[in-house]
Design an enzyme around this catalytic site. Structure first.
Site, short mmCIF file in Angstrom:
data_model
loop_
_atom_site.label_atom_id
_atom_site.label_comp_id
_atom_site.label_asym_id
_atom_site.label_seq_id
_atom_site.Cartn_x
_atom_site.Cartn_y
_atom_site.Cartn_z
N SER A 170 0.22 -2.95 -1.36
CA SER A 170 0.70 -2.21 -2.87
C SER A 170 0.25 -3.55 -3.91
CB SER A 170 2.26 -2.13 -3.00
OG SER A 170 2.77 -2.12 -4.35
N TYR A 183 11.29 -4.32 -2.09
CA TYR A 183 10.07 -3.64 -1.99
C TYR A 183 8.88 -4.63 -2.08
CZ TYR A 183 6.31 -0.29 -2.67
OH TYR A 183 5.07 0.32 -2.33
C1 BGC Z 1 4.68 2.02 -5.60
C2 BGC Z 1 5.03 2.81 -6.66
C3 BGC Z 1 4.53 2.20 -8.05
C4 BGC Z 1 3.20 1.47 -7.99
C5 BGC Z 1 2.83 0.72 -9.06
C6 BGC Z 1 3.44 1.28 -5.64
O1 BGC Z 1 3.62 0.35 -4.62
O2 BGC Z 1 5.31 2.52 -4.46
O3 BGC Z 1 6.10 3.41 -6.81
O4 BGC Z 1 4.36 3.33 -9.16
O5 BGC Z 1 3.28 0.47 -6.67
O6 BGC Z 1 3.75 -0.11 -9.72
#
Ligand code: BGC
Length: 285
Positions: A170, A183
């Site tokens: 991410s 996360y």
């Molecule tokens: C997340 C999303 C988020 C994106 C940008 C991703 O890793 O799962 O929920 O919109 O990152 O912030």
């Protein structure tokens, strides 16, 4: 951003059954492939000629419809129920892959969850579950994959690598994210899992990389794009001023899995419309 900005933008289309099957004969396993980004990756790999294992946890019907879409393009596809954080289930899934499709060439560690809360309210269970799926899952699956790649070695008729691992990370492996500490910590951990593993297995011609999606139109973040207000609040974070589509991650995964990217090793490919470019500095600074 003007409120006339469309909620949906035209994005480049890939032909649904491309003639160039650059992954022909290879076998790919995609975790969390029944929806969202995982679904698009599984379909893109299948359309590029790979036979695909569609891992899922909750929705057998959705996993089966991904398999059917892949079969329509001429590749084989099977579904595999497994919680990627459970060693016995992971082992059984890789055994099923070998017994039904004969080999493994590509692993995509895609399964991931978000359990958001203010820092002081995150329960140990929410912390642990996010780590289990987002970090322990890639650890367990990559371990199984590396063991298989070691045994198989290189088949030059299929690929010049003994195997390829792609982690779906991410932008939050580098962008801190208030309200999502569990996360972001899991994705930061995934970055160094990927890089350390890439360094360790490179001499065996096992290639390891990540893709870091930005805001992509999937169920995991529907709160960020499904209403006019949310979408308008999202766009200032993205220099391209549009949300990404899952197919754009699928296409990046095909390239990273193929020999076209053979010298690309241990990197994170950001597919984020520029989200990591400090968009606040477009006008400030
Ligand atoms: C997340 C999303 C988020 C994106 C940008 C991703 O890793 O799962 O929920 O919109 O990152 O912030």
């Amino acid at each position: 951003m003007p409120s006339s900005t469309p909620l949906s933008w035209p994005t480049p289309e890939a032909p649904s059954c491309p003639i160039l099957k650059i992954l022909q004969g290879q076998v790919a396993l995609v975790t969390g492939a029944s929806s969202g980004i995982g679904r698009s990756i599984a379909i893109a790999l299948g359309h590029a000629g790979a036979n695909v294992v569609i891992n899922y946890l909750g929705h057998p019907d959705k996993a089966e419809s991904v398999a059917e879409e892949i079969r329509r393009c001429g590749s084989k596809a099977i579904t595999a129920l497994a919680d990627v954080s459970k060693p016995d289930q992971v082992e059984a899934m890789f055994q099923k892959t070998i017994s039904e499709l004969g080999r493994l060439d590509i692993l995509v560690n895609n399964a991931g969850i978000q359990l958001d809360a203010a820092f002081e309210d995150i329960t140990l269970d929410q912390w642990q579950r996010v780590m289990d799926v987002n970090l322990t899952g890639p650890f367990l699956c990559s371990q199984e994959a590396v063991r298989i790649f070691n045994k198989q070695g290189i088949d030059p008729t299929l690929s010049c690598a003994a195997g390829k691992i792609i982690c779906i990370s991410s932008v939050h492996e580098v962008i801190p994210w208030a309200g999502h500490v569990n996360y972001a910590a899991s994705k930061g951990g995934l970055m160094l899992l990927m890089k350390s593993l890439a360094q360790e297995v490179a001499p065996r011609r096992i290639r390891v990389n990540s893709i870091a999606p930005g805001a992509i139109r999937t169920p995991i973040n529907s709160a960020a794009w499904s209403t006019r207000e949310a979408y308008d609040a999202l766009l200032p974070l993205i220099p391209q001023k549009r949300i990404g589509e899952p197919e754009e991650i699928g296409r990046a995964a095909v390239w990273l899995a193929s020999d076209q990217s053979d010298y690309v090793h241990g990197i994170t490919l950001f597919v984020d419309g520029g989200m990591t470019l400090y968009p606040g500095f477009e006008t400030g600074g």
